[in-house]
Design a protein around this motif. Structure first.
Motif, PDB file in Angstrom:
ATOM      1  N   ILE A 155     -13.474  43.604  24.977  1.00 37.55           N
ATOM      2  CA  ILE A 155     -12.950  42.243  24.806  1.00 37.55           C
ATOM      3  C   ILE A 155     -11.641  42.268  24.029  1.00 37.55           C
ATOM      4  CG2 ILE A 155     -13.394  40.004  23.725  1.00 37.55           C
ATOM      5  CD1 ILE A 155     -16.401  40.488  24.325  1.00 37.55           C
ATOM      6  N   PHE A 156     -11.575  43.093  22.988  1.00 36.44           N
ATOM      7  CA  PHE A 156     -10.319  43.214  22.253  1.00 36.44           C
ATOM      8  C   PHE A 156      -9.210  43.732  23.166  1.00 36.44           C
ATOM      9  CE2 PHE A 156     -13.101  42.879  18.615  1.00 36.44           C
ATOM     10  CZ  PHE A 156     -12.316  42.279  17.646  1.00 36.44           C
ATOM     11  N   GLN A 157      -9.545  44.687  24.007  1.00 36.01           N
ATOM     12  CA  GLN A 157      -8.550  45.235  24.937  1.00 36.01           C
ATOM     13  C   GLN A 157      -8.076  44.167  25.906  1.00 36.01           C
ATOM     14  OE1 GLN A 157     -10.066  48.231  27.595  1.00 36.01           O
ATOM     15  NE2 GLN A 157      -8.047  49.064  28.041  1.00 36.01           N
ATOM     16  N   GLU A 158      -8.991  43.379  26.438  1.00 35.02           N
ATOM     17  CA  GLU A 158      -8.627  42.312  27.370  1.00 35.02           C
ATOM     18  C   GLU A 158      -7.685  41.293  26.728  1.00 35.02           C
ATOM     19  OE1 GLU A 158     -12.903  42.328  29.811  1.00 35.02           O
ATOM     20  OE2 GLU A 158     -12.400  40.709  28.411  1.00 35.02           O
ATOM     21  N   CYS A 159      -7.862  41.072  25.440  1.00 32.94           N
ATOM     22  CA  CYS A 159      -7.030  40.100  24.721  1.00 32.94           C
ATOM     23  C   CYS A 159      -5.741  40.732  24.182  1.00 32.94           C
ATOM     24  CB  CYS A 159      -7.823  39.472  23.576  1.00 32.94           C
ATOM     25  SG  CYS A 159      -9.192  38.430  24.132  1.00 32.94           S
ATOM     26  N   GLY A 160      -5.530  42.010  24.473  1.00 33.10           N
ATOM     27  CA  GLY A 160      -4.310  42.680  24.045  1.00 33.10           C
ATOM     28  C   GLY A 160      -4.230  42.908  22.548  1.00 33.10           C
ATOM     29  N   ILE A 161      -5.381  43.141  21.905  1.00 31.93           N
ATOM     30  CA  ILE A 161      -5.435  43.322  20.460  1.00 31.93           C
ATOM     31  C   ILE A 161      -5.791  44.769  20.144  1.00 31.93           C
ATOM     32  CG2 ILE A 161      -6.574  42.608  18.327  1.00 31.93           C
ATOM     33  CD1 ILE A 161      -7.170  39.919  19.715  1.00 31.93           C
ATOM     34  N   ASN A 162      -4.915  45.440  19.422  1.00 28.26           N
ATOM     35  CA  ASN A 162      -5.158  46.825  19.029  1.00 28.26           C
ATOM     36  C   ASN A 162      -6.166  46.866  17.885  1.00 28.26           C
ATOM     37  OD1 ASN A 162      -4.731  49.629  19.042  1.00 28.26           O
ATOM     38  ND2 ASN A 162      -3.251  49.476  17.378  1.00 28.26           N
ATOM     39  N   THR A 163      -7.108  47.796  17.949  1.00 28.63           N
ATOM     40  CA  THR A 163      -8.115  47.945  16.899  1.00 28.63           C
ATOM     41  C   THR A 163      -7.837  49.202  16.091  1.00 28.63           C
ATOM     42  OG1 THR A 163      -9.617  49.126  18.378  1.00 28.63           O
ATOM     43  CG2 THR A 163      -9.850  46.742  18.243  1.00 28.63           C
ATOM     44  N   TYR A 164      -8.083  49.140  14.783  1.00 28.88           N
ATOM     45  CA  TYR A 164      -7.791  50.256  13.891  1.00 28.88           C
ATOM     46  C   TYR A 164      -9.029  51.005  13.419  1.00 28.88           C
ATOM     47  CZ  TYR A 164      -2.979  48.566  13.506  1.00 28.88           C
ATOM     48  OH  TYR A 164      -1.682  48.197  13.781  1.00 28.88           O
ATOM     49  N   HIS A 165     -10.113  50.286  13.215  1.00 23.18           N
ATOM     50  CA  HIS A 165     -11.287  50.886  12.592  1.00 23.18           C
ATOM     51  C   HIS A 165     -12.450  49.952  12.850  1.00 23.18           C
ATOM     52  CE1 HIS A 165     -13.438  53.457   9.840  1.00 23.18           C
ATOM     53  NE2 HIS A 165     -13.571  52.549   8.898  1.00 23.18           N
ATOM     54  N   TYR A 166     -13.671  50.489  13.068  1.00 21.80           N
ATOM     55  CA  TYR A 166     -14.812  49.597  13.311  1.00 21.80           C
ATOM     56  C   TYR A 166     -16.101  50.209  12.757  1.00 21.80           C
ATOM     57  CZ  TYR A 166     -13.749  52.308  17.560  1.00 21.80           C
ATOM     58  OH  TYR A 166     -13.345  53.279  18.434  1.00 21.80           O
ATOM     59  N   PRO A 167     -16.268  50.095  11.447  1.00 22.40           N
ATOM     60  CA  PRO A 167     -17.522  50.544  10.842  1.00 22.40           C
ATOM     61  C   PRO A 167     -18.695  49.705  11.343  1.00 22.40           C
ATOM     62  CG  PRO A 167     -16.204  49.318   9.265  1.00 22.40           C
ATOM     63  CD  PRO A 167     -15.344  49.529  10.463  1.00 22.40           C
ATOM     64  N   THR A 168     -19.844  50.354  11.512  1.00 22.74           N
ATOM     65  CA  THR A 168     -20.998  49.665  12.075  1.00 22.74           C
ATOM     66  C   THR A 168     -22.277  50.083  11.378  1.00 22.74           C
ATOM     67  OG1 THR A 168     -22.169  49.162  14.140  1.00 22.74           O
ATOM     68  CG2 THR A 168     -21.363  51.405  13.864  1.00 22.74           C
ATOM     69  N   ASP A 169     -23.308  49.265  11.523  1.00 28.68           N
ATOM     70  CA  ASP A 169     -24.628  49.561  10.976  1.00 28.68           C
ATOM     71  C   ASP A 169     -25.665  49.039  11.975  1.00 28.68           C
ATOM     72  OD1 ASP A 169     -26.631  50.376   9.292  1.00 28.68           O
ATOM     73  OD2 ASP A 169     -25.730  49.509   7.493  1.00 28.68           O
ATOM     74  N   LYS A 170     -26.915  49.026  11.581  1.00 29.61           N
ATOM     75  CA  LYS A 170     -27.975  48.614  12.496  1.00 29.61           C
ATOM     76  C   LYS A 170     -27.801  47.187  13.004  1.00 29.61           C
ATOM     77  CE  LYS A 170     -31.001  51.971  13.081  1.00 29.61           C
ATOM     78  NZ  LYS A 170     -31.409  52.426  14.435  1.00 29.61           N
ATOM     79  N   ASP A 171     -27.388  46.291  12.114  1.00 29.56           N
ATOM     80  CA  ASP A 171     -27.368  44.876  12.471  1.00 29.56           C
ATOM     81  C   ASP A 171     -25.993  44.233  12.364  1.00 29.56           C
ATOM     82  OD1 ASP A 171     -30.196  44.856  12.837  1.00 29.56           O
ATOM     83  OD2 ASP A 171     -30.429  44.730  10.653  1.00 29.56           O
ATOM     84  N   ASP A 172     -24.957  45.008  12.047  1.00 33.82           N
ATOM     85  CA  ASP A 172     -23.636  44.385  11.923  1.00 33.82           C
ATOM     86  C   ASP A 172     -22.528  45.382  12.245  1.00 33.82           C
ATOM     87  OD1 ASP A 172     -23.821  45.946   9.672  1.00 33.82           O
ATOM     88  OD2 ASP A 172     -23.487  44.343   8.231  1.00 33.82           O
ATOM     89  N   ILE A 173     -21.362  44.818  12.521  1.00 32.86           N
ATOM     90  CA  ILE A 173     -20.185  45.613  12.844  1.00 32.86           C
ATOM     91  C   ILE A 173     -18.949  44.810  12.427  1.00 32.86           C
ATOM     92  CG2 ILE A 173     -19.992  44.711  15.209  1.00 32.86           C
ATOM     93  CD1 ILE A 173     -18.981  47.488  16.075  1.00 32.86           C
TER      94      ILE A 173
END
Length: 459
Positions: free
Chosen positions: A339-357
């Protein structure tokens, strides 16, 4: 490095290094000081005192009939830009005491071309700064007794592929460019552009002169690629924030990659890729202080410290999602990043856990896109909770000495806690040679001061 008198050094001089006659004269002195400096890549003239805008921006403004500056909310017409470019080159030619009327006549003709449309037109016009600067610099070298010639991309076989405004140098060019190593004199090459197999001009992304230099260094298997700019090298932190920050003598390609992706805008990272393949050192040097050794970027170095530098990314934001068991849901993260790619938004980092990101982005990229981004995420992924946290800064300590060493992380958390600076997000890279800390933008400068003094200044 071991000196080899038969070796070739490729030198690239950025816009600030060739901004006027005085700077170009410094360049001549640098080239004359070492006979191995035989391939010279130059940018368009940069902004000097009294210049309102860069030459390349003026050229793009001409190509777009004034729209370029209009979109930047600047009232500069295409005709005013044409006059500014001609005035700039006339001034440099006059101050270097070069008979420049033939060059100016060719430049005037190029700035009046109306047979090109769209991106090919922009590419052609944008390239003219480097194209003519290389010619006058080669003329200046010859006037001072140096055996020099200009090597235009269309003459030396610097062929590119791809879009007119985002070209890449093709591997088939390397064999042709390798012949430059056999020339006895100096070859001055305009950076930033090449020619397609149809003979059309195409430019690389902004900062493309770095790419030209890196590809030439690879093609001739240079002893070293010197990147001359207006700073003494790569500093431990931004010296505007920490005046006592020191130049880092040596970095690995991995370290500079991590630093440059987190705010160290030294030069175009892609320019390093082929140099890394052939283990060609890159030396960041200062045109205004040529005796300074600068920073060497190498494939390998002996780590002598924990943290070697701290980068800072300003004006960041993160999108935070909660959903029960999202970590167990196959494809959730992939769908979110799509979805970020479709909106043309570059992502830098995406920490995640069991129930959140959380997904870290530059908040300017959210302008005009955040509403649609929210709608798509809510429709496709149905999160239980979603929030956008703005005005964050990301601080990234980097250093080979951190691999297997958790003390810098502990020290950083302790120091920020003692200074009452809140940590909004934190994560370590898989390589273990850097970690990221998000703090409120309002506390960013204080935070980097605290981290510098605890992790580097006390070393």
């Amino acid at each position: 490095m071991i000196d080899n008198p038969d070796a070739v050094i490729v030198c690239k001089f950025g816009g600030s290094s060739v901004a006027n006659a005085a700077q170009i004269e410094k360049v001549r002195g640098i080239i004359q000081a070492d006979p191995r400096r035989r391939i010279v890549v130059v940018s368009a003239p940069g902004k000097a005192k009294g210049d309102r805008e860069k030459v390349t921006d003026h050229l793009i403004n001409i190509a777009t009939d004034g729209r370029h500056f209009h979109e930047m909310r600047k009232s500069i017409s295409a005709e005013e830009s044409r006059e500014a470019v001609l005035r700039k080159f006339t001034s440099i030619l006059h101050d270097l005491k070069l008979g420049g009327e033939p060059l100016l006549a060719r430049l005037r003709a190029d700035l009046s071309r109306d047979d090109l449309k769209g991106e090919p037109r922009i590419a052609f016009y944008a390239s003219r700064g480097e194209h003519y600067n290389a010619q006058l610099i080669a003329d200046h070298f010859r006037n001072h007794g140096l055996a020099a010639r200009v090597g235009l991309p269309e003459e030396i076989g610097l062929e590119v592929r791809g879009e007119p405004l985002d070209a890449k140098i093709g591997p088939e060019s390397h064999d042709r460019l390798a012949a430059l190593a056999d020339e006895e004199g100096i070859v001055v090459v305009p950076g930033f552009y090449g020619v397609s197999d149809e003979g059309e001009v195409a430019v690389m992304s902004r900062g493309g002169s770095d790419l030209t230099g890196g590809e030439l260094a690879y093609a001739v298997d240079a002893e070293v690629y010197e990147n001359w700019t207006d700073t003494n090298g790569i500093y431990e932190v931004d010296p505007r924030l920490i005046p006592e920050s020191r130049v880092i003598p040596r970095l690995t390609f991995k370290e500079i990659r991590l630093l440059s992706s987190k705010g160290f805008n030294v030069f175009h990272f892609d320019a390093m890729l082929n140099c890394k393949k052939r283990k060609i050192p890159i030396n960041i040097r200062n045109t205004n202080a040529p005796r300074e050794p600068g920073t060497l970027i190498l494939n390998e170095r002996v780590p002598e410290e924990g943290v070697v530098g701290i980068a800072k990314l300003d004006n960041m934001a993160y999108i935070y999602l909660e959903k029960d068991s999202l970590g167990d849901e196959i494809g959730f993260t992939a769908g979110l990043l799509t979805i970020f790619q479709e909106c043309g938004i570059n992502t830098y980092h995406y920490p995640t856990d069991k129930d959140d990101i959380a997904v870290l982005v530059h908040q300017d990229d959210l302008k005009g896109s955040i509403n649609e981004l929210r709608r798509r995420i809510e429709r496709r992924l149905n999160p239980d909770y979603m929030d956008v946290v703005y005005n964050q800064a990301i601080l990234t300590p980097v250093g080979l000495g951190m691999k297997g060493n958790s003390h810098p992380i502990v020290d950083a958390i302790t120091a920020l806690g003692e200074a009452r600076i809140p940590i909004k997000m934190m994560g370590q890279s898989p390589s273990q040679i850097c970690f990221h800390i998000a703090v409120p933008q309002t506390a960013a400068d204080a935070a980097i001061d605290v981290l510098y003094r605890r992790l580097i200044g006390m070393a």
